[in-house]
Scaffold this motif. Structure first.
Motif, PDB file in Angstrom:
ATOM      1  N   TYR A 165       0.838  -1.188   0.000  1.00  0.00           N
ATOM      2  CA  TYR A 165       0.000   0.000   0.000  1.00  0.00           C
ATOM      3  C   TYR A 165       0.876   1.242   0.000  1.00  0.00           C
ATOM      4  O   TYR A 165       1.873   1.305   0.705  1.00  0.00           O
ATOM      5  CB  TYR A 165      -0.884  -0.010   1.253  1.00  0.00           C
ATOM      6  CG  TYR A 165      -1.753   1.198   1.433  1.00  0.00           C
ATOM      7  CD1 TYR A 165      -2.980   1.286   0.798  1.00  0.00           C
ATOM      8  CD2 TYR A 165      -1.346   2.249   2.246  1.00  0.00           C
ATOM      9  CE1 TYR A 165      -3.785   2.396   0.957  1.00  0.00           C
ATOM     10  CE2 TYR A 165      -2.150   3.361   2.423  1.00  0.00           C
ATOM     11  CZ  TYR A 165      -3.371   3.436   1.768  1.00  0.00           C
ATOM     12  OH  TYR A 165      -4.164   4.528   1.937  1.00  0.00           O
ATOM     13  N   LEU A 197     -10.391   2.798  13.632  1.00  0.00           N
ATOM     14  CA  LEU A 197      -9.855   1.850  12.657  1.00  0.00           C
ATOM     15  C   LEU A 197     -10.926   1.381  11.692  1.00  0.00           C
ATOM     16  O   LEU A 197     -10.654   1.057  10.548  1.00  0.00           O
ATOM     17  CB  LEU A 197      -9.274   0.630  13.377  1.00  0.00           C
ATOM     18  CG  LEU A 197      -7.921   0.801  14.052  1.00  0.00           C
ATOM     19  CD1 LEU A 197      -7.504  -0.508  14.670  1.00  0.00           C
ATOM     20  CD2 LEU A 197      -6.884   1.266  13.048  1.00  0.00           C
ATOM     21  N   GLU A 210       2.505  10.736  12.450  1.00  0.00           N
ATOM     22  CA  GLU A 210       2.405   9.631  11.478  1.00  0.00           C
ATOM     23  C   GLU A 210       1.107   9.721  10.685  1.00  0.00           C
ATOM     24  O   GLU A 210       1.046   9.334   9.522  1.00  0.00           O
ATOM     25  CB  GLU A 210       2.484   8.275  12.195  1.00  0.00           C
ATOM     26  CG  GLU A 210       3.800   8.083  12.891  1.00  0.00           C
ATOM     27  CD  GLU A 210       4.484   6.771  12.513  1.00  0.00           C
ATOM     28  OE1 GLU A 210       4.048   6.117  11.557  1.00  0.00           O
ATOM     29  OE2 GLU A 210       5.467   6.426  13.182  1.00  0.00           O
ATOM     30  N   LYS A 211       0.078  10.232  11.356  1.00  0.00           N
ATOM     31  CA  LYS A 211      -1.193  10.428  10.671  1.00  0.00           C
ATOM     32  C   LYS A 211      -1.015  11.481   9.587  1.00  0.00           C
ATOM     33  O   LYS A 211      -1.424  11.286   8.455  1.00  0.00           O
ATOM     34  CB  LYS A 211      -2.197  10.957  11.698  1.00  0.00           C
ATOM     35  CG  LYS A 211      -3.453  10.138  11.852  1.00  0.00           C
ATOM     36  CD  LYS A 211      -4.440  10.974  12.615  1.00  0.00           C
ATOM     37  CE  LYS A 211      -5.231  10.189  13.596  1.00  0.00           C
ATOM     38  NZ  LYS A 211      -6.169  11.030  14.356  1.00  0.00           N
ATOM     39  N   SER A 258       0.295   5.409   0.192  1.00  0.00           N
ATOM     40  CA  SER A 258      -0.731   6.440   0.347  1.00  0.00           C
ATOM     41  C   SER A 258      -0.379   7.668  -0.481  1.00  0.00           C
ATOM     42  O   SER A 258       0.723   7.795  -0.990  1.00  0.00           O
ATOM     43  CB  SER A 258      -0.875   6.812   1.819  1.00  0.00           C
ATOM     44  OG  SER A 258       0.243   7.551   2.236  1.00  0.00           O
ATOM     45  N   GLU A 311      -1.337   5.111   8.104  1.00  0.00           N
ATOM     46  CA  GLU A 311      -2.204   4.309   7.245  1.00  0.00           C
ATOM     47  C   GLU A 311      -1.450   3.108   6.691  1.00  0.00           C
ATOM     48  O   GLU A 311      -1.960   1.999   6.667  1.00  0.00           O
ATOM     49  CB  GLU A 311      -2.715   5.177   6.104  1.00  0.00           C
ATOM     50  CG  GLU A 311      -4.178   4.983   5.869  1.00  0.00           C
ATOM     51  CD  GLU A 311      -4.716   5.974   4.876  1.00  0.00           C
ATOM     52  OE1 GLU A 311      -5.932   6.025   4.742  1.00  0.00           O
ATOM     53  OE2 GLU A 311      -3.931   6.694   4.214  1.00  0.00           O
ATOM     54  N   VAL A 312      -0.214   3.374   6.274  1.00  0.00           N
ATOM     55  CA  VAL A 312       0.595   2.283   5.726  1.00  0.00           C
ATOM     56  C   VAL A 312       0.833   1.220   6.798  1.00  0.00           C
ATOM     57  O   VAL A 312       0.767   0.028   6.531  1.00  0.00           O
ATOM     58  CB  VAL A 312       1.933   2.830   5.202  1.00  0.00           C
ATOM     59  CG1 VAL A 312       2.774   1.705   4.639  1.00  0.00           C
ATOM     60  CG2 VAL A 312       1.690   3.883   4.132  1.00  0.00           C
ATOM     61  N   LEU A 313       1.084   1.678   8.022  1.00  0.00           N
ATOM     62  CA  LEU A 313       1.313   0.726   9.109  1.00  0.00           C
ATOM     63  C   LEU A 313       0.057  -0.087   9.377  1.00  0.00           C
ATOM     64  O   LEU A 313       0.114  -1.275   9.659  1.00  0.00           O
ATOM     65  CB  LEU A 313       1.716   1.460  10.387  1.00  0.00           C
ATOM     66  CG  LEU A 313       3.057   2.189  10.324  1.00  0.00           C
ATOM     67  CD1 LEU A 313       3.328   2.890  11.636  1.00  0.00           C
ATOM     68  CD2 LEU A 313       4.163   1.202  10.015  1.00  0.00           C
ATOM     69  N   LEU A 314      -1.104   0.580   9.273  1.00  0.00           N
ATOM     70  CA  LEU A 314      -2.347  -0.118   9.567  1.00  0.00           C
ATOM     71  C   LEU A 314      -2.702  -1.110   8.461  1.00  0.00           C
ATOM     72  O   LEU A 314      -3.361  -2.107   8.707  1.00  0.00           O
ATOM     73  CB  LEU A 314      -3.487   0.890   9.781  1.00  0.00           C
ATOM     74  CG  LEU A 314      -3.284   1.815  10.989  1.00  0.00           C
ATOM     75  CD1 LEU A 314      -4.429   2.802  11.102  1.00  0.00           C
ATOM     76  CD2 LEU A 314      -3.143   1.022  12.273  1.00  0.00           C
ATOM     77  N   VAL A 315      -2.249  -0.832   7.239  1.00  0.00           N
ATOM     78  CA  VAL A 315      -2.491  -1.766   6.143  1.00  0.00           C
ATOM     79  C   VAL A 315      -1.557  -2.970   6.253  1.00  0.00           C
ATOM     80  O   VAL A 315      -1.849  -4.044   5.758  1.00  0.00           O
ATOM     81  CB  VAL A 315      -2.300  -1.067   4.776  1.00  0.00           C
ATOM     82  CG1 VAL A 315      -2.473  -2.045   3.639  1.00  0.00           C
ATOM     83  CG2 VAL A 315      -3.273   0.073   4.620  1.00  0.00           C
ATOM     84  N   SER A 316      -0.428  -2.764   6.945  1.00  0.00           N
ATOM     85  CA  SER A 316       0.547  -3.856   7.066  1.00  0.00           C
ATOM     86  C   SER A 316       0.017  -4.936   8.012  1.00  0.00           C
ATOM     87  O   SER A 316      -0.908  -4.692   8.785  1.00  0.00           O
ATOM     88  CB  SER A 316       1.861  -3.307   7.610  1.00  0.00           C
ATOM     89  OG  SER A 316       1.783  -3.178   9.005  1.00  0.00           O
ATOM     90  N   TYR A 333       6.862  -6.293   7.472  1.00  0.00           N
ATOM     91  CA  TYR A 333       6.224  -7.350   6.689  1.00  0.00           C
ATOM     92  C   TYR A 333       6.819  -8.724   6.959  1.00  0.00           C
ATOM     93  O   TYR A 333       6.558  -9.678   6.235  1.00  0.00           O
ATOM     94  CB  TYR A 333       6.281  -6.998   5.192  1.00  0.00           C
ATOM     95  CG  TYR A 333       5.182  -6.043   4.811  1.00  0.00           C
ATOM     96  CD1 TYR A 333       3.893  -6.509   4.581  1.00  0.00           C
ATOM     97  CD2 TYR A 333       5.413  -4.679   4.738  1.00  0.00           C
ATOM     98  CE1 TYR A 333       2.868  -5.638   4.268  1.00  0.00           C
ATOM     99  CE2 TYR A 333       4.392  -3.799   4.434  1.00  0.00           C
ATOM    100  CZ  TYR A 333       3.118  -4.284   4.196  1.00  0.00           C
ATOM    101  OH  TYR A 333       2.106  -3.417   3.904  1.00  0.00           O
ATOM    102  N   MET A 385       1.700  12.439   8.137  1.00  0.00           N
ATOM    103  CA  MET A 385       2.635  12.016   7.092  1.00  0.00           C
ATOM    104  C   MET A 385       2.044  10.918   6.220  1.00  0.00           C
ATOM    105  O   MET A 385       2.609  10.598   5.182  1.00  0.00           O
ATOM    106  CB  MET A 385       3.918  11.479   7.719  1.00  0.00           C
ATOM    107  CG  MET A 385       4.570  12.435   8.673  1.00  0.00           C
ATOM    108  SD  MET A 385       6.004  13.190   7.943  1.00  0.00           S
ATOM    109  CE  MET A 385       7.041  11.784   7.739  1.00  0.00           C
ATOM    110  N   GLY A 386       0.935  10.319   6.660  1.00  0.00           N
ATOM    111  CA  GLY A 386       0.347   9.234   5.876  1.00  0.00           C
ATOM    112  C   GLY A 386       0.976   7.887   6.187  1.00  0.00           C
ATOM    113  O   GLY A 386       0.605   6.878   5.601  1.00  0.00           O
ATOM    114  N   THR A 387       1.949   7.867   7.084  1.00  0.00           N
ATOM    115  CA  THR A 387       2.626   6.593   7.360  1.00  0.00           C
ATOM    116  C   THR A 387       1.788   5.700   8.275  1.00  0.00           C
ATOM    117  O   THR A 387       1.906   4.485   8.221  1.00  0.00           O
ATOM    118  CB  THR A 387       3.992   6.831   8.014  1.00  0.00           C
ATOM    119  OG1 THR A 387       3.855   7.815   9.014  1.00  0.00           O
ATOM    120  CG2 THR A 387       5.001   7.279   6.994  1.00  0.00           C
TER     121      THR A 387
END
Lengths: 248, 368
Positions: free
Chosen positions: A83, B367, B198-199, A85, B205-210, A107, B201-203
């Motif tokens: 993903y 979430l 982190e919110k 963003s 979201e990436v962590l939550l998708v991981s 990961y 910076m958008g990171t």
């Protein structure tokens, strides 16, 4: 179609109170396909993508990603997707190497895998000299390419890109798309949202969302034929003209 | 586990590479201790005083000797009449005068009771109160000495009857307050800002998708701040013992245990604020308004709660720092054990559980 479908959505719906953000959308995405997801701001494309990524539970409908049901196995889906963003997914105060190590670690890659993949990735992007420098100092175009490469470091089946080229100049956008093609050739499916209509031409198939519904889904050339338009811009305006939701 | 360590390592990079965070994390506590310890001390040493000795007898000489021996006072002249004393006060250099009446020794010997008068320059009321307290305590020391020497109960009555208030004794009393403030600063402010960053910076979201568990994401973000908080607590304790000569009376383990409860409480508040805000700026302001400010004003650290209007007294009960301040003061300065502070500990723990539940629930809802 006899191709393997890695994303299947059937009447996928998300409501927030009275507001239906995504209204019964159905589509399939084949393995290795570059699938463009277009729509004006507020059309519901980000919400739809979040549901497929397991970030948000659908209100109704069905969907499976990489063969896993979004309701039952969101954790398994997460292992199989990458993903990126619309903002950067990299840490600016970490070096390139540290970013790679961190995301690789998240990961679940082994140290050896991280090392091998990291070297490969740095070589591919020609960043050897910058590997130990902070990401903050990189030009925007490089950051984007690096962010994309990091998003697929664990070799996912599908990678979701949420407006990945926002704010990047056309030359860099073109380079970025070359990277996307290379990735798709390796069999990784690309699911990309964008509002750059010229980018829609690069996709294998494009779906256009208006007011939470998919109002068109076809190859770019098919769409242009159906709507008797000379480019994607015209297709989009014909469809979006009737939109009731204003952008946010 | 490896993922977890990886994450924590990354959090430490964030902290260590940001000079502003470093300054906040380590500069502020040291600055506060030094400031409160030295600059803002309310211990007053070497004040000029005069004594009007109307008695000039054995007992008055001994008392004056005791006063001269104290580090608080600089005995100037010994006067014979009150007019000279008035003149001395008017120069502004003299802060306090002690008037010993005629027949001081005689009264003590025969009546076993004598009176002295303490006159203080109250143009600065705090100094006046403090000096009066010092003088009273010297006199009562002297009185105890007489008692031991003679075996008979002597008493010297001072006209200034302000009870000795240990809270006024000196700078070390600020230390528990500084501990509470610093822990809040780190746990609430720094944690909420680091999650919201982190919110932004958008990171996040990436962590939550991981595949990394979202709760582990949050937990790993907290670990560095727990470590930093405990390091800071240690720095403050070392500074206060070695720099401020504050005798540490309590059980160290108990202190760290109680602090850990407060730390978790702060972290939960930090998480709660981070789920409610979207920019670092708002997170910072919200943290300040909702936690730092009430703590400064209502925890009893700067202003005594007893003197507040009823409404504020009631309000102060919902400030976690108030309870922590009571606990840490009791442990550090009074050396009390858990037996004496179990009630406060229970209240603080209850609040911690409450905030933790609310913030985790809120995070979970976000979430979805």
């Amino acid at each position: 179609m006899d191709k393997e479908m890695v994303i299947k959505a059937d009447k996928l719906t998300k409501r927030f109170g009275d507001f239906t953000a995504v209204d019964a959308v159905s589509f399939d995405v084949a393995k290795g396909e570059i699938f463009g997801f277009l729509g004006a701001n507020g059309a519901g494309k980000t919400t739809a993508m979040r549901m497929l990524c397991g970030l948000s539970k659908p209100t109704s409908g069905e969907a499976s990603v990489a063969g896993f049901d979004v309701f039952r196995y969101p954790e398994k889906i997460k292992k199989n997707i990458g993903y990126m963003s619309q903002k950067f997914s990299l840490y600016e105060d970490l070096t390139i190497k540290e970013n790679i190590e961190f995301y690789g670690g998240i990961y679940g890659l082994t140290n050896k895998q991280i090392k091998d993949k990291g070297t490969e990735l740095i070589d591919m992007l020609d960043l050897q000299a910058e590997a130990n420098k902070l990401v903050r100092g990189l030009p925007l175009g490089w950051k984007q390419k690096l962010a994309f490469s990091v998003a697929i470091i664990h070799e996912p089946k599908i990678v979701f890109l949420d407006e990945p080229t926002g704010g990047v100049d056309p030359a860099n956008r073109k380079q970025f798309w070359e990277l996307i093609y290379e990735t798709a050739d390796k069999g990784i499916t690309i699911f990309v949202t964008t509002h750059y209509l010229d980018e829609a031409e690069y996709c294998d198939r494009v779906s256009i969302m208006v007011d939470g519904k998919i109002s068109a889904l076809d190859t770019p050339s098919g769409l242009k034929k159906t709507y008797n338009a000379k480019d994607m811009n015209e297709v989009f305006f014909q469809l979006a003209r009737n939109a009731t939701r204003s952008g946010d | 586990m490896k993922q977890f360590i990886n994450f924590i390592k990354k959090e430490f990079y964030h902290v260590l590479r940001d000079p502003k965070s470093l300054l906040m994390l380590f500069g502020v506590p040291i600055a506060q201790i030094v400031l409160f310890g030295f600059a803002l001390t309310n211990e007053i040493k070497n004040s000029n005083i005069v004594i009007v000795d109307n008695a000039m007898d054995n007992a008055s000489q001994k008392l004056i000797y005791e006063i001269r021996a104290s580090k608080y006072f600089n005995v100037g002249q010994i006067f014979m009449n009150p007019d000279q004393m008035d003149a001395a006060f008017k120069t502004g250099k003299v802060k306090l005068a002690l008037v010993i009446p005629k027949d001081f020794d005689n009264d003590l010997q025969h009546l076993h009771t004598a009176q002295v008068q303490i006159i203080a320059d109250a143009s600065d009321p705090n100094t006046a109160t403090t000096l009066t307290n010092y003088m009273t305590s010297i006199i009562s020391d002297y009185q105890n000495q007489l008692w031991q020497d003679g075996g008979l109960p002597y008493s010297i009555l001072t006209q200034q009857r302000i009870l000795y208030n240990p809270e006024l004794a000196g700078a070390p009393n600020f230390v528990p307050g500084v501990v509470a403030m610093v822990l809040l600063l780190i746990c609430v402010l720094m944690t909420s800002v680091s999650i919201v960053r982190e919110k932004e910076m958008g990171t996040l979201e990436v962590l939550l998708v991981s595949p990394f568990n979202p709760f582990l994401v949050i937990f790993s973000k907290m670990v560095p701040y727990i470590v930093v908080s405990l390091i800071n607590l240690t720095i403050i304790l070392i500074l206060s013992v070695y720099l401020l000569d504050l005798p540490f009376k309590g059980n160290l383990l108990l202190l760290y245990g109680e602090s850990s409860i407060f730390i978790v409480c702060g972290l939960s508040l930090g998480l709660l604020i981070s789920t409610l805000t979207d920019t670092q700026q708002t997170a910072m302001n919200t943290s300040f308004l909702l936690t730092m400010l009430p703590t400064m004003l209502l925890s009893g650290y700067l202003f005594p709660i007893e003197n507040m209007p009823l409404f504020l007294r009631i309000l102060s009960n919902i400030i976690p720092a108030k309870w922590f301040y009571i606990i840490i003061k009791s442990v550090m300065l009074k050396g009390l054990g858990i037996k004496y502070i179990w009630r406060e500990t229970l209240i603080l723990s209850g609040m911690t559980v409450f905030f933790l539940t609310v913030s985790l629930r809120n995070f979970k809802i976000r979430l979805q």
